[in-house]
Design an enzyme around this catalytic site. Structure first.
Site, mmCIF file in Angstrom:
data_model
loop_
_atom_site.group_PDB
_atom_site.id
_atom_site.type_symbol
_atom_site.label_atom_id
_atom_site.label_comp_id
_atom_site.label_asym_id
_atom_site.label_seq_id
_atom_site.Cartn_x
_atom_site.Cartn_y
_atom_site.Cartn_z
ATOM 1 N N GLU A 198 0.834 -1.209 0.000
ATOM 2 C CA GLU A 198 0.000 0.000 0.000
ATOM 3 C C GLU A 198 0.865 1.253 0.000
ATOM 4 O OE1 GLU A 198 -2.849 -0.631 3.204
ATOM 5 O OE2 GLU A 198 -4.100 -1.761 1.825
ATOM 6 N N GLU A 390 -5.173 -8.517 -1.333
ATOM 7 C CA GLU A 390 -5.906 -8.305 -0.075
ATOM 8 C C GLU A 390 -7.346 -8.012 -0.402
ATOM 9 O OE1 GLU A 390 -4.603 -5.515 2.949
ATOM 10 O OE2 GLU A 390 -2.510 -5.979 2.502
HETATM 11 C C1 BGP Z 1 -4.573 -3.024 4.691
HETATM 12 C C2 BGP Z 1 -3.229 -3.453 5.204
HETATM 13 C C3 BGP Z 1 -3.217 -4.675 6.009
HETATM 14 C C4 BGP Z 1 -4.489 -4.988 6.747
HETATM 15 C C5 BGP Z 1 -5.759 -4.547 6.076
HETATM 16 C C6 BGP Z 1 -6.989 -4.553 6.937
HETATM 17 O O1 BGP Z 1 -4.623 -1.667 4.562
HETATM 18 O O2 BGP Z 1 -2.313 -3.682 4.140
HETATM 19 O O3 BGP Z 1 -2.044 -4.671 6.756
HETATM 20 O O4 BGP Z 1 -4.442 -4.908 8.070
HETATM 21 O O5 BGP Z 1 -5.644 -3.277 5.510
HETATM 22 O O6 BGP Z 1 -7.001 -3.435 7.754
HETATM 23 P P1 BGP Z 1 -7.359 -3.486 9.290
HETATM 24 O O7 BGP Z 1 -6.371 -4.413 9.889
HETATM 25 O O8 BGP Z 1 -7.200 -2.105 9.761
HETATM 26 O O9 BGP Z 1 -8.739 -3.993 9.357
#
Ligand code: BGP
Length: 497
Positions: A198, A390
């Protein structure tokens, strides 16, 4: 649904959210290790005194006051990454479960500070390198291909304290050393790589993403320039080490819709999309887009590239484009709408509430068609293979006892993922998009990046740790575990549960 042969089904995690083993194996401290539980992406005012006696008050993304402006971990604070979900000790058990589900690939990150504890050592930490050897060897037993993120919110703190991390061009030198070390060490074991997780999140959460406490337009431009150069160098280095290596970028992506058909709203939505496209443009095409250069001019941001740097960007374009997709957003120029109709969203996206969509308990708006929109947009712009690395929805799953067994009925995950798989299938079959694979986020429950919570659960596997870090950490298959296994076995043809 038809998916291509060899489609890479699997799951994704990041070292700082699941590995634990904080002070083991010679590991150093990274930016996430210094981030406390609770909302981790909020700007707050921090007061600190430097050794010259001057008291500073500055808006920062840190959760704890830096002593003498040095970042680190302090007594009395609670840092969820230190325990993670203890993959460091339980990796065999976890990889066996991924193997049982039939994972073709597993996306994980290498914790830079495990290899170079401060980021700046001359020689790598052998114990850290051995840990990932063990992990990759274990994955091989189950035929799981590693998809490795080189930097997933894990900048060694030494680089922040000594150099100002990614605001400083010198950091690229240490990054190159790190990339070369892991590229050479894991040659033949790893062939799929991602550079920065990201990369666009530096603008919203510079601490978490890059180990930098502030985000003025100049700072963000500097971080971006250095990371884009570093990403291009990583592509070159990894290709040089092994021509079989495939290197991708990674952007937090969304679909951004205009709130109305007012052309001003349409223009605002296009502008919002540029916050994703800028990074894709550079990493896929090898040069800065004109709209970004004009924006820097307007904002008084100083920016230039030497001919050598321009050449690096050109030569370091990625082999494929990867992204995270959780939700879509809405943009408006109407101050009344802007004031009243907001959704919580996530750190990268957020924005206005879309009346046509439902949202998760954390206010992330669920929009499978938005994924098809995103896939088409990226494919049409760049014609490079895509990878959804993701996707998923955090839910408040509970473990219940049934017939003497602990089970977890997480139908909401199945529903969310199924709808998104259908959208990917449509993009492939109806639109001709080239998609390499799909690794849902947090395939095993882990610490949330934005909040540090454990009860925001994405996994196919329930992990018995709670928000305060209590629990025995034991693993349990959720209902979605069996469903995911079937989806993979049928190459996406059987989506029923
Ligand atoms: C993305 C990141 C991850 C992950 C995901 C979910 O932005 O790359 O590391 O955690 O989001 O976010 P969260 O954990 O805040 O629910």
């Amino acid at each position: 649904m038809k998916f291509p042969k060899g489609f890479l089904w699997g799951g994704a995690v990041a070292a700082n959210q699941y590995e634990g083993g904080f002070a083991e194996g010679g590991k150093g401290v990274n930016s996430s290790d210094c981030t406390t539980r609770g909302s981790r992406t909020k700007l707050r005012t921090v007061t600190y005194k430097t050794s010259d006696g001057v008291i500073h008050e500055e808006p920062m993304f840190m959760m704890n006051a830096p002593e003498d402006a040095q970042f680190g971990c302090f007594e009395g604070f609670d840092y969820p990454s230190h325990q993670g979900i203890d993959f460091y000790h339980r990796y065999k058990e976890d990889i066996a479960l991924f193997g049982e589900m039939g994972f073709k690939t597993f996306r994980l990150s290498i914790n830079w500070a495990r290899i170079y504890p401060t980021g700046m050592e001359e020689q790598p930490n052998e114990e850290g390198l051995k840990f990932y050897d063990r992990v990759f060897d274990e994955m091989k037993k189950y035929g799981i291909k590693p998809l490795v993120t080189l930097s997933h919110y894990e900048t060694p703190i030494g680089l922040s304290n000594k150099l100002g991390s990614w605001t400083n061009r010198e950091t690229i030198k240490y990054w190159e050393r790190y990339v070369r070390t892991v590229g050479e060490r894991y040659k033949g074991k790893v062939q799929l790589w991602l550079t920065f997780n990201e990369i666009n999140v530096a603008a919203m959460s510079p601490w978490m993403s890059s180990g930098v406490g502030r985000n003025t337009p100049q700072i963000v431009a500097d971080i971006s320039k250095h990371q884009l150069l570093a990403s291009a160098r990583a592509v070159q280095i990894l290709h040089e080490i092994d021509p079989a290596n495939k290197v991708g970028n990674m952007v937090a992506y969304g679909a951004n819709y205009p709130y109305t058909c007012n052309p001003d709203d349409v223009w605002a939505a296009k502008q919002a999309m540029r916050s994703y496209h800028f990074y894709e443009d550079v990493q896929a095409r090898g040069y800065y887009p004109s709209y970004k250069l004009k924006e820097y001019e307007r904002e008084g941001v100083s920016f230039s590239l030497t001919p050598e740097e321009a050449e690096t960007l050109k030569k370091g374009t990625v082999d494929f484009l990867s992204f995270s997709y959780y939700m879509s957003s809405v943009t408006s120029v109407d101050p009344e709408i802007l004031a009243k109709d907001r959704t919580a969203g996530n750190m990268a996206l957020g924005g206005l509430r879309n009346p046509y969509l439902k949202a998760s308990d954390w206010g992330w708006q669920i929009d499978p068609l938005g994924l098809r929109v995103a896939l088409n947009e990226l494919w049409e712009r760049y014609q490079k293979p895509l990878f959804v690395v993701e996707n998923g929805m955090g839910t408040q799953d509970v473990l219940v006892e049934e017939n003497g067994r602990k089970v977890c009925h997480d139908h909401a995950h199945v529903e969310y993922l199924r709808d998104h798989i259908k959208a990917m299938g449509d993009a492939i079959n109806e639109d001709g998009v080239e998609l390499m694979g799909y690794t849902p986020w947090g395939c095993i429950d882990l610490v949330s990046a934005s909040t540090g919570e454990m009860h925001k659960r994405y996994g196919f596997i329930y992990v018995d740790y709670q928000d305060d870090g209590s629990g025995d950490g034991n693993r349990y298959r959720k209902d979605s575990f069996y469903w995911w296994k079937k989806v993979i076995a049928s190459n996406g043809e059987d989506l029923t549960d």
